[in-house]
Motif scaffolding. Structure first.
Motif, mmCIF file in Angstrom:
data_model
loop_
_atom_site.group_PDB
_atom_site.id
_atom_site.type_symbol
_atom_site.label_atom_id
_atom_site.label_comp_id
_atom_site.label_asym_id
_atom_site.label_seq_id
_atom_site.Cartn_x
_atom_site.Cartn_y
_atom_site.Cartn_z
ATOM 1 N N THR A 201 0.449 -1.058 0.153
ATOM 2 C CA THR A 201 0.222 -0.346 -0.100
ATOM 3 C C THR A 201 1.049 1.731 -0.181
ATOM 4 O OG1 THR A 201 -2.082 -1.127 1.072
ATOM 5 C CG2 THR A 201 -2.071 1.403 1.247
ATOM 6 N N VAL A 202 0.782 2.251 -1.006
ATOM 7 C CA VAL A 202 1.498 3.260 -1.219
ATOM 8 C C VAL A 202 0.547 4.766 -0.505
ATOM 9 C CG1 VAL A 202 2.375 5.049 -2.467
ATOM 10 C CG2 VAL A 202 2.981 2.451 -3.429
ATOM 11 N N LEU A 203 1.006 5.114 0.133
ATOM 12 C CA LEU A 203 0.417 6.383 0.616
ATOM 13 C C LEU A 203 0.677 7.610 -0.269
ATOM 14 C CD1 LEU A 203 -0.713 4.503 2.923
ATOM 15 C CD2 LEU A 203 -1.620 6.391 4.266
ATOM 16 N N LEU A 204 0.263 8.605 -0.527
ATOM 17 C CA LEU A 204 0.599 9.199 -0.723
ATOM 18 C C LEU A 204 0.303 11.031 -0.617
ATOM 19 C CD1 LEU A 204 1.373 9.552 -5.383
ATOM 20 C CD2 LEU A 204 2.742 9.851 -3.556
ATOM 21 N N GLY A 205 1.267 12.001 0.412
ATOM 22 C CA GLY A 205 0.417 12.912 0.982
ATOM 23 C C GLY A 205 -0.034 14.276 0.254
ATOM 24 N N SER A 206 0.630 14.275 -1.474
ATOM 25 C CA SER A 206 0.061 15.446 -2.666
ATOM 26 C C SER A 206 -0.568 14.670 -3.907
ATOM 27 C CB SER A 206 0.608 16.706 -1.961
ATOM 28 O OG SER A 206 0.402 17.153 -3.812
ATOM 29 N N PRO A 207 -0.840 14.892 -4.855
ATOM 30 C CA PRO A 207 -1.450 14.238 -5.549
ATOM 31 C C PRO A 207 -0.346 15.082 -6.964
ATOM 32 C CG PRO A 207 -3.238 16.245 -5.462
ATOM 33 C CD PRO A 207 -2.195 15.692 -4.068
ATOM 34 N N ASP A 208 0.459 16.181 -6.828
ATOM 35 C CA ASP A 208 1.347 17.378 -7.496
ATOM 36 C C ASP A 208 1.841 16.089 -8.884
ATOM 37 O OD1 ASP A 208 1.400 20.383 -6.572
ATOM 38 O OD2 ASP A 208 0.433 18.850 -5.765
ATOM 39 N N VAL A 209 2.814 15.339 -8.078
ATOM 40 C CA VAL A 209 3.268 14.418 -8.987
ATOM 41 C C VAL A 209 2.315 13.564 -10.020
ATOM 42 C CG1 VAL A 209 4.746 13.984 -7.441
ATOM 43 C CG2 VAL A 209 3.227 11.999 -7.209
ATOM 44 N N LEU A 210 1.508 13.210 -10.164
ATOM 45 C CA LEU A 210 0.436 13.162 -10.943
ATOM 46 C C LEU A 210 -0.192 14.017 -11.596
ATOM 47 C CD1 LEU A 210 -0.944 9.791 -8.799
ATOM 48 C CD2 LEU A 210 0.687 10.196 -10.787
#
Length: 407
Positions: A201-210
């Motif tokens: 499971t991966v948690l990304l704190g911000s969607p900016d990279v996508l």
């Protein structure tokens, strides 16, 4: 022959009203059309934030196309039932808006995601974290900036510096990997938990990279492709507010204390950016139009009254008002002031000194044949005690003025 009487009505005719407002209506119409067109251009044919079909700056069509070029199929689902039916060991499940889900939906999704090859959660916050990733907690929040990975995760080390930030996560789970921390210390905006079933499971704190507008910056593209492309199938779950499963088990998002409340994402976040800009422009245009059409204060203009009012009628009307209000003080002050104003030119006193006892009283005394001590009381005295005293004061003032004129 009947004579036509002139009208004195101030009401405008329909033609006058139309000539006055047509410019404003035309300007409003142009602004409305421009705002709608602007919103349509910026949101038409697009599907909002983190949508792999959207070419909007905050959409994710660019990363989806790159994944397809590498042989990864990308399927978009908008309901929990569709997501559950498509999850498998060869599937990467991306949840674009976990905070929109109700508590019941989050628990169902957590159970179903156990069979996924990888689960990627985009910026889950608050109590959503504890339901979708047990053992993880939201620790802090930081700005999105270009940061080095500062971890041993192969995907992060290959990508190098990337735009990371937003929500920072902390956990005591063994085997968890934290990356892109501020100053190299946990908590971190990228957290990878070891698999509890088929995958991790991966948690990304911000969607900016996508996002489309940042994918070509720093190592964002490399990191996004590696996080979303380890399996041949990418299931892109965009939670929908009209998902029938939202009505199951309560209609709100559990706040972690047993009660239900609204989803943690604000209503503004769900509105396409083009419509927000269009509404802002229309509001600004309305304010400017109001300022433009606001009444401008100019010099006073003398107008002829429609009827002539005799001075005696005005005096009698004001006297009746004073009497009704028992305003003997105002009536006495008006009578004394009028007398001082009329006799001061006769005495050689300047108008500005008419209300000065030190100047006016000696001048009055010099003109009277039998000056008395009550001149000061007569011209500058107290308020009469009753109506009879007020009438007596009026007679005395008249007598004084006659004597000054004849002396």
């Amino acid at each position: 022959m009947t004579a036509t009487l002139p009208t004195t009505s101030d009401a405008r005719t329909p033609q006058q009203i139309w000539l006055r407002v047509r410019g404003v209506l035309l300007a409003v119409l142009v602004l409305v059309v421009a705002g709608v067109a602007f919103a349509a251009v910026h949101s038409g044919g697009q599907h909002g934030r983190l949508d792999p079909r959207s070419a909007d700056p905050y959409g994710s069509r660019a990363v989806a196309e790159l994944l397809k070029e590498r042989g990864v199929s990308v399927d978009v689902v908008t309901t929990l039932d569709e997501a559950e039916g498509a999850i498998g060991p060869d599937t990467t499940l991306l949840v674009a808006g976990p905070n929109v889900l109700t508590a019941h939906q989050q628990r169902r999704l957590h159970t179903a995601a156990a069979t996924a090859g990888r689960t990627v959660l985009i910026a889950p916050g608050g109590s959503s974290v504890t339901r979708l990733a047990p053992g993880v907690r939201q620790a802090s929040h930081g700005p999105v900036t270009a940061r080095p990975p500062r971890c041993e995760l192969p995907a992060a080390r290959t990508a190098g510096a990337s735009h990371m930030g937003g929500i920072h996560y902390a956990t005591d789970e063994p085997g968890a990997t934290s990356c892109y921390q501020e100053n190299g210390f946990a908590p971190a905006p990228l957290l990878v938990l070891p698999g509890r079933g088929a995958g991790d499971t991966v948690l990304l704190g911000s969607p900016d990279v996508l996002h489309n507008d940042r994918l070509d910056q720093q190592g964002n593209a490399s990191l996004g492709l590696q996080l979303l492309g380890p399996h041949p199938h990418l299931l892109w779950y965009l939670p929908s507010l009209d998902d029938p499963s939202a009505a199951e088990g309560g209609t709100g998002t559990d706040n972690g204390s047993g009660g239900d409340e609204a989803g943690e994402s604000g209503f503004i976040d769900l509105i396409p950016s083009g419509w927000l800009w269009g509404t802002l422009q229309l509001a600004l245009a309305a304010v400017l139009a109001a300022v433009w059409r606001g009444r401008r204060l100019g010099p006073l203009v003398t107008e002829r009254l429609p009827v002539a009012v005799r001075a005696s009628e005005s005096t009698e009307g004001r006297a009746r008002l004073y009497r009704k209000a028992a305003a003997r003080d105002r009536a006495a002050s008006a009578l004394r002031a009028a007398t001082r104003t009329r006799i001061s030119p006769l005495l050689g006193v300047a108008p500005r000194d008419a209300d000065s006892p030190a100047v006016l009283l000696p001048a009055v005394a010099s003109r009277l044949s039998t000056p008395g001590d009550d001149i000061s009381t007569l011209l500058f005295g107290p308020t009469p005690a009753d109506d009879a005293a007020l009438v007596l004061l009026t007679d005395q003032l008249d007598a004084l003025e006659r004597e000054v004129r004849t002396s």
